[in-house]
Design a protein around this motif. Sequence first.
Motif, PDB file in Angstrom:
ATOM      1  N   ASP A   1       0.510  -1.724   0.526  1.00  0.00           N
ATOM      2  CA  ASP A   1       0.022   0.337   0.045  1.00  0.00           C
ATOM      3  C   ASP A   1       0.932   1.333   0.346  1.00  0.00           C
ATOM      4  O   ASP A   1       1.915   0.830   0.272  1.00  0.00           O
ATOM      5  CB  ASP A   1      -1.387   0.193   1.123  1.00  0.00           C
ATOM      6  CG  ASP A   1       0.059   0.270   2.218  1.00  0.00           C
ATOM      7  OD1 ASP A   1       1.007   0.429   2.598  1.00  0.00           O
ATOM      8  OD2 ASP A   1      -0.583  -0.420   3.676  1.00  0.00           O
TER       9      ASP A   1
ATOM     10  N   ALA B   1      -5.820   1.432  -3.748  1.00  0.00           N
ATOM     11  CA  ALA B   1      -5.916   2.959  -4.793  1.00  0.00           C
ATOM     12  C   ALA B   1      -6.200   3.908  -4.344  1.00  0.00           C
ATOM     13  O   ALA B   1      -5.459   5.393  -4.712  1.00  0.00           O
ATOM     14  CB  ALA B   1      -6.437   2.959  -6.610  1.00  0.00           C
TER      15      ALA B   1
ATOM     16  N   ASN C   1      -0.247  -1.497  -4.379  1.00  0.00           N
ATOM     17  CA  ASN C   1      -0.990  -2.583  -4.981  1.00  0.00           C
ATOM     18  C   ASN C   1      -0.507  -4.186  -5.257  1.00  0.00           C
ATOM     19  O   ASN C   1      -0.023  -4.327  -5.113  1.00  0.00           O
ATOM     20  CB  ASN C   1      -1.508  -1.783  -6.435  1.00  0.00           C
ATOM     21  CG  ASN C   1      -3.435  -2.192  -6.559  1.00  0.00           C
ATOM     22  OD1 ASN C   1      -3.389  -2.879  -6.775  1.00  0.00           O
ATOM     23  ND2 ASN C   1      -4.006  -0.587  -6.228  1.00  0.00           N
TER      24      ASN C   1
ATOM     25  N   GLN D   1      -7.432  -4.039  -4.477  1.00  0.00           N
ATOM     26  CA  GLN D   1      -6.698  -3.409  -5.234  1.00  0.00           C
ATOM     27  C   GLN D   1      -7.367  -1.739  -5.417  1.00  0.00           C
ATOM     28  O   GLN D   1      -6.937  -0.529  -4.961  1.00  0.00           O
ATOM     29  CB  GLN D   1      -7.363  -3.652  -6.957  1.00  0.00           C
ATOM     30  CG  GLN D   1      -5.791  -4.931  -7.416  1.00  0.00           C
ATOM     31  CD  GLN D   1      -5.844  -4.979  -8.549  1.00  0.00           C
ATOM     32  OE1 GLN D   1      -7.302  -5.601  -9.081  1.00  0.00           O
ATOM     33  NE2 GLN D   1      -5.502  -5.020  -9.422  1.00  0.00           N
TER      34      GLN D   1
END
Length: 673
Positions: free
Chosen positions: A216, A316, A269, A312
């Motif tokens: 992350d 993001a 990610n 994901q």
Amino acid sequence: MINKLLIANRGEIACRVIRTAKKMGIKTVAIYSDIDRDSKFVSMADQAYRVGPAPSLQSYLNSQKIIEIAHDSNCSAIHPGFGFLSENADFADECTTNKIIFVGPPTDAIRKMGSKSESKIIMTNAKVPVVPGYHGENQDKDYLFEQARSIGFPVLIKAVLGGGGKGMRIVTKESEFFEALESAKRESLKAFKDDRVLIEKYIQKPRHIEVQVFGDHHGNYVHLFERDCSIQRRHQKVIEEAPSNINWDLRNSIGSSAVDAAKAVGYYNAGTVEFIFDLISNQYYFMEMNTRLQVEHPISEMITGEDFVEWQLRVAQGEKLPKTQDQLKIRGHSIEARIYSEDPYNNFLPGNGNLEFFREPKEEPGVIRLESGVREGDDISIFYDPMIAKLVVWGKDRSAAIGTLNKALNDYKVVGLPTNLRFLRTCSQHPDFLKGEYDTGFIEKHKKDLLQQVTKIENQYIMSAVVSKISQNLKNTKLHSTLQNFRLNHHKSENFILKASAAFINTELKYEVNVEYPGNGLMNITIKNPSKHTVIKRFENVAYTLTTESQINITSSENTVNTDFLIRGEDCVVFNEFGDALHFTFENNLVENRSSTSNDTQDPNIIKAPMPCTLVKVNVKQGDKVSAGQPIVILEAMKMEHVIKAKKDGVVKAVKFRDGEFVQAGKLIVELE
């Protein structure tokens, strides 16, 4: 926050991303090429926009148009899926420049890991084990040959920017090197616009083990254990399973190496670090990192209980990883089988066309999961990957997962396209697979067993085809058929010839069939050898019930058969207990033989296009002498190169097409004499 998401992809991965986005309350936008206008993923999205014509370069690789659509539809993020632009750093940069979130890793990591040569240097510095080889910039063919000689044959030629088996060739001896190098570079240039290659030692008893990692924006990293993807053909995965059968010490070690690889490039990610595991030395080596979600990610989801697309999207939009390493556990075993439109009995040549009849297994949450981007009536196009679906199963242990896999594979029924379904079943039932004792050479090693064909069809399926055809003729009020006289009790008997074929049968079979109508809606069906007129099998007191438009229950004095069926004019398709499609053609004239007198498909002098394709290279010209086994034509279809070799010695009589031309299936390319 992501409030609206554009999926820059198609097919099953677009469907997969849309499902999770909807679960999270995120609006979705699909893009489609002209031939995808009516596809499943388009109907699932909240909005859909045309991105261009069918060819990928004009549609799903048209980054400028995709960014434009994202702006027009007010999307705050783009999910690239896998393939297409998913590992394109320039596209990720374009997203950032246009203030659109790219659901993926930083562009610097994509570039570093996208270069197989640079990534090997980075991994060496990070103390991640790498395979011995040459990863330099000098691409002179003679220099590369000398590097291969110093490494020692066999070697593996790999595209620097490669993936999915493209631009990859195994070279076992020096004399094969330059031809393999030329082919690898040509394929790499077309697939990645870059023909650079690297040379590595080819490990002869390898397993392909990959580790799912996540990072992350806050510096947190985890691995979600490993997958074994060793069942491959042409370096493309066919069956994957998680976890692998390595011990926990190795599992912890390879997981830590994968996290070290991600940290070395500042990754965040989803990503997958691929290793080659040497069964002889029990050592693992870094191969590459795929900077995207993998096709086979569902099996890792099944054993961890996590939704990777949700991870994901959360990463993001700046959130921390949902779990720490200590919170992640392995639960049971999961296997994925990739169902392709291809012909295993014809060198796995990809198929294309209409999915005329399509039945899938029934989904069971947490046990049987279906990942598909097609429906009955959809087309599999020559422009894209020929995958029909992914079957993902889970069991409390590996044995239970294999049992569920085989049962579910039997429930698939497909007509209109060749498939690898029977091949998948044969692989998953092979003793070495059942014992978990296999490597990446499994398919090549056991090809003869895995592709074994048969010479007969069980009598009950011949009878099933006859009754299915009669049932439809009785339903049809406007018959225009050679069987239009089939009316129960209208004739005391009827005779006809039945031709039978199937992908796994190595010849066309013929039967003489007699149907008697003794009354009370019953039939007696006798199957005979048409040349000897001897009785093969007789079924008495046959009756049937149509349970659906395409399912029939047939009873006789000795057994009951339930089958799906499909009628196509004079043809009938029924399915055996394993889901294999059996094709039958009816003729009511016992004397007439309608078999074609043309045998050019078997004529060794005739070289035809086995599928719609582009000619990469015609290696001969009129008047050339050729030898059996000599490569005559190199063609490209479904993103892969295929080589057609001469079946006999001869002289080139005619060459019908030139390099670069598109050729329809069945067209004559080269004729010998």
